[in-house]
Design an enzyme around this catalytic site. Structure first.
Site, PDB file in Angstrom:
ATOM      1  N   ALA A   1       0.847  -1.190   0.000  1.00 12.76           N
ATOM      2  CA  ALA A   1       0.000   0.000   0.000  1.00 12.76           C
ATOM      3  C   ALA A   1       0.886   1.244   0.000  1.00 12.76           C
ATOM      4  CB  ALA A   1      -0.937  -0.015   1.196  1.00 12.76           C
TER       5      ALA A   1
ATOM      6  N   VAL B   1       3.290  -5.780   3.379  1.00 12.11           N
ATOM      7  CA  VAL B   1       3.224  -6.907   4.299  1.00 12.11           C
ATOM      8  C   VAL B   1       3.920  -8.121   3.691  1.00 12.11           C
ATOM      9  CG1 VAL B   1       1.692  -8.470   5.564  1.00 12.11           C
ATOM     10  CG2 VAL B   1       1.062  -6.063   5.274  1.00 12.11           C
TER      11      VAL B   1
ATOM     12  N   ASP C   1     -12.007   1.045   8.723  1.00  5.26           N
ATOM     13  CA  ASP C   1     -11.680   0.679   7.332  1.00  5.26           C
ATOM     14  C   ASP C   1     -12.081  -0.774   7.104  1.00  5.26           C
ATOM     15  OD1 ASP C   1     -10.745   1.038   4.773  1.00  5.26           O
ATOM     16  OD2 ASP C   1      -8.642   0.735   5.277  1.00  5.26           O
TER      17      ASP C   1
END
Length: 524
Positions: A131, A136, A288
């Site tokens: 992102a 990750v 989110d």
């Protein structure tokens, strides 16, 4: 002056990207002053050829990099600033960027943890998600000879410096806009960018995200349908977050959900009730909750990830939410109006009766529809729109709640289009009301109020002493006046002269470059 020209140069580049992606093609030239119309015509010359529809502004923001991507996502939560239409367009903005290299990630992890990578992780795989702020990796840690999978989140190299630079540009535009535009002052653009800046600063300290996970894990430890991944604090720093690896099914993986014969209506119920429970009971919710951030584990519980954006509600906001939902259910519109006034959201000079009439215009159509046709998120959206007519002060926490509810309700109804939101929400809302607005809640509120009063009484001597000091200073100023030296007056004059010259130059440059962007955002 050099700093101002630097801002302008970078913002001109942003305007060129917007023009290239065709953002200005959606602007009505009749709404633009003559200098801006010329800028629009020039912008159309360099517009990219191809389809004239699609997410133009999303493409432009993605091209501009992480800070602009985050700006778009943040503005999607502020329809009061950019308008409902553009906010809905920005909701589809995907926070996905190409990953940075494995070597950079490994070096960043080793530096942040102050240990060689091999001493920390038994293995570290390639990135599985990337992102704007971090990416990750799937890793493994060895404990007593047993390898355990973990998720390792690491910040992008130099992302903080990039955000600081772009945020300074946003502040520059906001300050200039508020200096010359009453509409910009009404929308409080500086405060909007300030809020975004604080949010991004928290996202870029992964220890804070770990703390949010830990807090929500404590809040939900007894919840039957929801849990949070465990944090590995020994492998977590400012730039690195290590947590339990989740092997569940992502809620956006409809194929696997179908293959495993998941009870989809029950899954929708879990999503709605979990969110409302966190918002009402805890006053702390995941803001989110799109399907990519939610998993279903092998025990049938929801597992949330990515705690970078969290919402908080104080007791006043929770009472407000519960009472307006109950008021709409029972058609007690006057009570809904009174709650707004009691909370201080609507100025006292307005009429409760008139406000109740406006609330009725929202509530009555609900009772002419079947339960599955009633959208709780839509209800809150209409409520926020109506309250604007009564000078209701913008409440960022309520807007974030409303936008999250839109996403959550959309996720739930994606699993069951005929989901009765009100029936599903009723036990959670009713339990909270009985616990907090019933007899027990009133007793607890009275005890809390007594404690607050005792603390105020204890501070009275200090307050009185400071008040006397302020009154003495005012008396001295009234008697003797405020003196300014000739040097101070001359310096103030020179400073004001420079400001006026700069304002004249800056106004024309900014107007020619950015008036199209501002109008595009409001009218796209």
């Amino acid at each position: 002056m050099i700093s101002a020209f630097t801002h302008i140069a970078r913002l001109i580049r942003a305007a060129l990207v917007f023009a290239r992606e065709g953002v200005f093609g959606s602007v009505d030239p009749s709404l633009v002053p003559p200098p801006g119309q010329l800028a629009l015509k020039l912008a159309r010359i360099i517009e990219r050829r191809g389809p004239k529809h699609g997410p133009r502004i999303s493409r432009a923001l993605t091209r501009m990099g992480p800070a602009y991507l985050k700006l778009g996502q943040f503005l999607a939560t502020r329809p009061d600033v950019v308008g409902v239409a553009i906010a809905r367009d920005l909701e589809s903005l995907q926070d996905r960027l190409p990953p940075f290299s494995q070597a950079e990630a490994e070096a960043a992890i080793a530096t942040s943890l102050e240990r060689p990578l091999k001493d920390v992780f038994a293995s570290l795989g390639p990135p599985v998600a990337a992102a704007s702020i971090a990416q990750v990796h799937r890793g493994e840690v060895s404990r007593d000879g047993i390898r355990k999978p973990v998720a390792v989140k690491v910040l992008r190299p130099n992302v903080s410096a990039r955000f600081r630079r772009d945020l300074s540009d946003f502040f520059f535009v906001a300050h200039k806009a508020e200096a010359y535009s009453a509409e910009a002052r009404r929308l409080r653009l500086i405060e909007v960018i300030n809020t975004m800046s604080r949010s991004v600063a928290m996202e870029m300290d992964l220890r804070l995200e770990a703390a949010a996970m830990s807090e929500m894990a404590e809040n939900t430890r007894d919840d039957p349908d929801f849990r949070v991944p465990a944090v590995d604090w020994d492998r977590t720093t400012h730039n690195v977050l290590t947590m339990e690896w989740i092997d569940g099914i992502a809620l956006n993986d409809h194929k696997r959900l179908a293959e495993t014969q998941v009870d989809l209506p029950d899954l929708g119920r879990k999503v709605i009730q979990s969110f409302l429970r966190h918002a009402l009971r805890d006053g702390f919710f995941h803001a989110d909750m799109h399907p990519g951030n939610l998993f279903l584990d092998d025990t049938g519980r929801l597992v949330a990830v990515d705690f970078g954006i969290m919402g908080r509600l104080g007791m006043k906001e929770r009472r407000f939410l519960a009472e307006i939902l109950l008021g709409f259910i029972t058609r007690d519109y006057r009570r809904v109006a009174e709650v707004h006034f009691e909370a201080g959201y609507v100025p006292a000079h307005h009429s409760v009766e008139n406000f109740a009439q406006a609330i009725r215009a929202i509530g009555e159509p609900i009772h002419n529809r079947t339960a599955e046709e009633i959208s709780m998120a839509r209800l809150l959206t209409l409520l926020l729109e109506v309250t604007g007519l009564f000078d209701m002060t913008t409440r960022p926490e309520l807007i974030l709640l409303q936008k999250t509810m839109v996403v959550v309700e959309g996720v739930a109804r994606g699993f069951d289009p005929r989901l009765d939101i009100w029936k599903v929400a009723d036990p959670v809302v009713r339990e909270w009301i009985e616990r907090n607005l019933g007899p027990i809640g009133r007793v607890q509120g009275a005890l809390a109020g007594g404690g607050d009063l005792a603390r105020v009484l204890m501070r009275l001597p200090d307050i009185a002493q400071r008040s006397v000091a302020v009154l003495e200073q005012l008396e001295t100023m009234t008697r003797e006046g405020i003196g300014l030296s000739p040097e101070s007056i001359a310096a103030m004059g020179r400073s004001e002269g420079r400001k006026n010259r700069w304002r004249t130059v800056a106004l024309w440059i900014i107007a020619a470059t950015f008036i199209g962007i501002l109008i595009a955002v409001r009218n796209l």
